[in-house]
Write a protein that holds these residues in place. Structure first.
Motif, mmCIF file in Angstrom:
data_model
loop_
_atom_site.group_PDB
_atom_site.id
_atom_site.type_symbol
_atom_site.label_atom_id
_atom_site.label_comp_id
_atom_site.label_asym_id
_atom_site.label_seq_id
_atom_site.Cartn_x
_atom_site.Cartn_y
_atom_site.Cartn_z
ATOM 1 N N PHE A 14 79.507 167.461 19.981
ATOM 2 C CA PHE A 14 80.260 168.385 19.136
ATOM 3 C C PHE A 14 81.083 167.655 18.077
ATOM 4 N N GLY A 15 80.823 166.352 17.939
ATOM 5 C CA GLY A 15 81.495 165.571 16.914
ATOM 6 C C GLY A 15 82.879 165.086 17.290
ATOM 7 N N ARG A 16 83.245 165.242 18.570
ATOM 8 C CA ARG A 16 84.570 164.798 19.010
ATOM 9 C C ARG A 16 84.515 163.317 19.391
ATOM 10 N N ARG A 17 85.475 162.566 18.926
ATOM 11 C CA ARG A 17 85.533 161.154 19.269
ATOM 12 C C ARG A 17 86.239 160.983 20.617
ATOM 13 N N VAL A 18 85.614 160.256 21.513
ATOM 14 C CA VAL A 18 86.193 159.960 22.826
ATOM 15 C C VAL A 18 86.850 158.589 22.764
ATOM 16 N N ASP A 19 88.176 158.572 22.840
ATOM 17 C CA ASP A 19 88.909 157.304 22.782
ATOM 18 C C ASP A 19 89.924 157.171 23.914
ATOM 19 N N TYR A 20 89.782 158.002 24.947
ATOM 20 C CA TYR A 20 90.760 158.061 26.033
ATOM 21 C C TYR A 20 89.991 158.189 27.348
ATOM 22 N N VAL A 21 90.230 157.255 28.263
ATOM 23 C CA VAL A 21 89.575 157.270 29.572
ATOM 24 C C VAL A 21 90.625 157.309 30.671
ATOM 25 N N ARG A 22 90.403 158.207 31.622
ATOM 26 C CA ARG A 22 91.249 158.285 32.811
ATOM 27 C C ARG A 22 90.438 157.739 33.981
ATOM 28 N N LEU A 23 90.905 156.648 34.566
ATOM 29 C CA LEU A 23 90.181 155.945 35.622
ATOM 30 C C LEU A 23 90.933 156.053 36.937
ATOM 31 N N SER A 24 90.302 156.682 37.921
ATOM 32 C CA SER A 24 90.880 156.755 39.260
ATOM 33 C C SER A 24 90.493 155.499 40.035
ATOM 34 N N ILE A 25 91.458 154.884 40.708
ATOM 35 C CA ILE A 25 91.146 153.684 41.482
ATOM 36 C C ILE A 25 91.181 153.948 42.989
ATOM 37 N N THR A 26 91.511 155.168 43.385
ATOM 38 C CA THR A 26 91.468 155.545 44.799
ATOM 39 C C THR A 26 91.550 157.061 44.915
ATOM 40 N N ASP A 27 90.908 157.594 45.950
ATOM 41 C CA ASP A 27 91.061 159.027 46.231
ATOM 42 C C ASP A 27 92.164 159.256 47.253
ATOM 43 N N ARG A 28 92.751 158.174 47.753
ATOM 44 C CA ARG A 28 93.775 158.269 48.792
ATOM 45 C C ARG A 28 95.149 158.536 48.186
ATOM 46 N N CYS A 29 95.987 159.199 48.952
ATOM 47 C CA CYS A 29 97.342 159.488 48.500
ATOM 48 C C CYS A 29 98.244 159.580 49.715
ATOM 49 N N ASP A 30 99.506 159.198 49.548
ATOM 50 C CA ASP A 30 100.461 159.317 50.643
ATOM 51 C C ASP A 30 101.179 160.662 50.624
ATOM 52 N N PHE A 31 100.855 161.538 49.659
ATOM 53 C CA PHE A 31 101.310 162.923 49.661
ATOM 54 C C PHE A 31 100.095 163.825 49.906
ATOM 55 N N ARG A 32 100.354 165.094 50.190
ATOM 56 C CA ARG A 32 99.292 166.090 50.367
ATOM 57 C C ARG A 32 99.689 167.363 49.616
ATOM 58 N N CYS A 33 99.902 167.258 48.308
ATOM 59 C CA CYS A 33 100.416 168.382 47.532
ATOM 60 C C CYS A 33 99.515 169.603 47.676
ATOM 61 N N VAL A 34 100.131 170.757 47.852
ATOM 62 C CA VAL A 34 99.391 171.963 48.225
ATOM 63 C C VAL A 34 98.416 172.424 47.146
ATOM 64 N N TYR A 35 98.677 172.106 45.879
ATOM 65 C CA TYR A 35 97.788 172.536 44.802
ATOM 66 C C TYR A 35 96.712 171.508 44.512
ATOM 67 N N CYS A 36 96.792 170.344 45.151
ATOM 68 C CA CYS A 36 95.902 169.227 44.840
ATOM 69 C C CYS A 36 94.853 168.986 45.916
ATOM 70 N N MET A 37 95.215 169.131 47.184
ATOM 71 C CA MET A 37 94.288 168.797 48.253
ATOM 72 C C MET A 37 94.592 169.587 49.513
ATOM 73 N N GLY A 38 93.658 169.537 50.458
ATOM 74 C CA GLY A 38 93.865 170.186 51.738
ATOM 75 C C GLY A 38 94.771 169.354 52.625
ATOM 76 N N GLU A 39 95.254 169.960 53.694
ATOM 77 C CA GLU A 39 96.166 169.246 54.595
ATOM 78 C C GLU A 39 95.446 168.154 55.362
ATOM 79 N N ASP A 40 94.207 168.414 55.767
ATOM 80 C CA ASP A 40 93.408 167.432 56.502
ATOM 81 C C ASP A 40 92.287 166.945 55.594
ATOM 82 N N MET A 41 92.471 165.768 55.041
ATOM 83 C CA MET A 41 91.520 165.221 54.082
ATOM 84 C C MET A 41 90.690 164.105 54.709
ATOM 85 N N THR A 42 89.454 164.016 54.307
ATOM 86 C CA THR A 42 88.596 162.888 54.661
ATOM 87 C C THR A 42 88.402 162.044 53.412
#
Length: 335
Positions: A14-42
């Motif tokens: 669509f002619g949009r220039r991509v100049d911004y990358v968001r890189l996740s380095i882990t799926d793990r978290c020490d929180f379990r925010c209710v809008y982000c993930m389930g309480e019991d995560m694998t």
């Protein structure tokens, strides 16, 4: 590393220039925010996740292709063992104009100084409540005081671009917009309100908790002298300045204001999946190429170029759907 492709830009269909990358380095978290993930995560096993060396290699490849801004995300990036080494590897990379991180703040107290020294430019800290009990309810396990100490440590380390990220939800924290902005003003911080996104199955009905940013803006305009701004930090937020302060208020509104027409970003998961849109399933797997061609970046670059042709026009979020827009959790794609 060899390369047969020489171009300063990634341009989508669509002619949009991509100049911004968001890189996740882990799926793990020490929180379990209710809008982000389930309480019991694998969570993923170690061999399913990019090594930090592979993460650094990907950043170098993207920067070589004209990307100027990289955000490190998770999960919670600072729970990744030796995460600091990644920031040290890429923090002074020629061509990288801005290196940022999104964090829950739980580990900032101990790492802020080293992150600043490594070349991290800006930090976004997720704070959804200033009430310790409510904060724990939303995060399920989080300690608000620990996060607040982390923010203070970041300020002491010399970070001048610290932004709070807040998701408001009916029945959880819908009365905290004004106190959170006052908190930001008092400490010289920016703040962004993010509409809840329909990613992954959670324990509540998102259509019932959804609060539009239009409603939040109206509430804030009644309490603070807000001036519309054309400023941008490279992402989708629309900003207002609080007059006579150093604070900006951003609104990221994937539902009430679709920002896709100017999308300049892609996301890479900790599995090396290049997602072309947060709310769509279009992806390209980069991990196999990184491992099959450890000394040749050409196949990885060619895959990234090809991916630009499948980047969709928009995410098409719709709260009227009974199911989430995509099944994967935000923590899988990267916050």
């Amino acid at each position: 590393m060899s390369s047969s492709i020489h171009t300063p830009q990634l341009i989508d269909q669509f002619g949009r220039r991509v100049d911004y990358v968001r890189l996740s380095i882990t799926d793990r978290c020490d929180f379990r925010c209710v809008y982000c993930m389930g309480e019991d995560m694998t969570f993923l096993s170690r061999d399913e996740v990019l090594s930090l060396e592979e993460c650094a290699r990907l950043v170098r490849v993207f920067v070589n292709l004209g990307v100027s801004k990289v955000r490190i995300t998770g999960g919670e990036p600072l729970v990744r063992k030796n995460a600091l080494s990644l920031f040290e590897d890429i923090g002074r990379l020629p061509g990288l104009q801005e290196l940022t991180m999104t964090t829950n703040g739980s580990q900032l107290e101990h790492h802020a100084q080293a992150l600043r020294k490594a070349g991290l430019d800006r930090i976004n800290v997720s704070v959804d409540s200033l009430n310790p009990e409510r904060f724990r309810q939303i995060t399920r396990v989080g300690d608000l005081n620990k996060v607040l100490r982390g923010i203070e440590a970041a300020k002491q380390a010399g970070f001048t671009n610290i932004k709070l990220n807040t998701v408001l939800m009916h029945g959880f924290n819908d009365d905290e917009a004004v106190p959170l902005v006052a908190f930001a003003i008092d400490r010289g911080l920016d703040i962004a309100f993010i509409e809840e996104m329909p990613l992954g199955e959670v324990d509540h009905q998102r259509s019932a908790t959804y609060i539009s940013n239009q409603a939040t803006l109206k509430q804030l305009q009644a309490r603070f002298p807000l001036v519309s701004s054309t400023e941008t930090t490279g992402g989708p937020a629309r900003y207002w300045r609080v007059a006579h302060t150093n604070t900006r208020i951003g609104f990221i509104s994937p539902h009430s204001h679709n920002f896709c027409e100017s999308c300049n970003r892609v996301r890479v998961t900790c599995k090396g999946e290049l997602y072309l849109c947060l709310g769509q399933e279009n992806k390209v797997d980069l991990m196999p190429l990184l491992r099959e061609f450890p000394h040749d970046d050409t196949p990885v670059k060619e895959a990234i170029f090809s991916a630009m042709h499948i980047k969709p026009k928009g995410h098409d979020f719709d709260l009227r759907r009974a199911a989430p827009a995509v099944v994967r959790f935000m923590s899988h794609t990267g916050g």
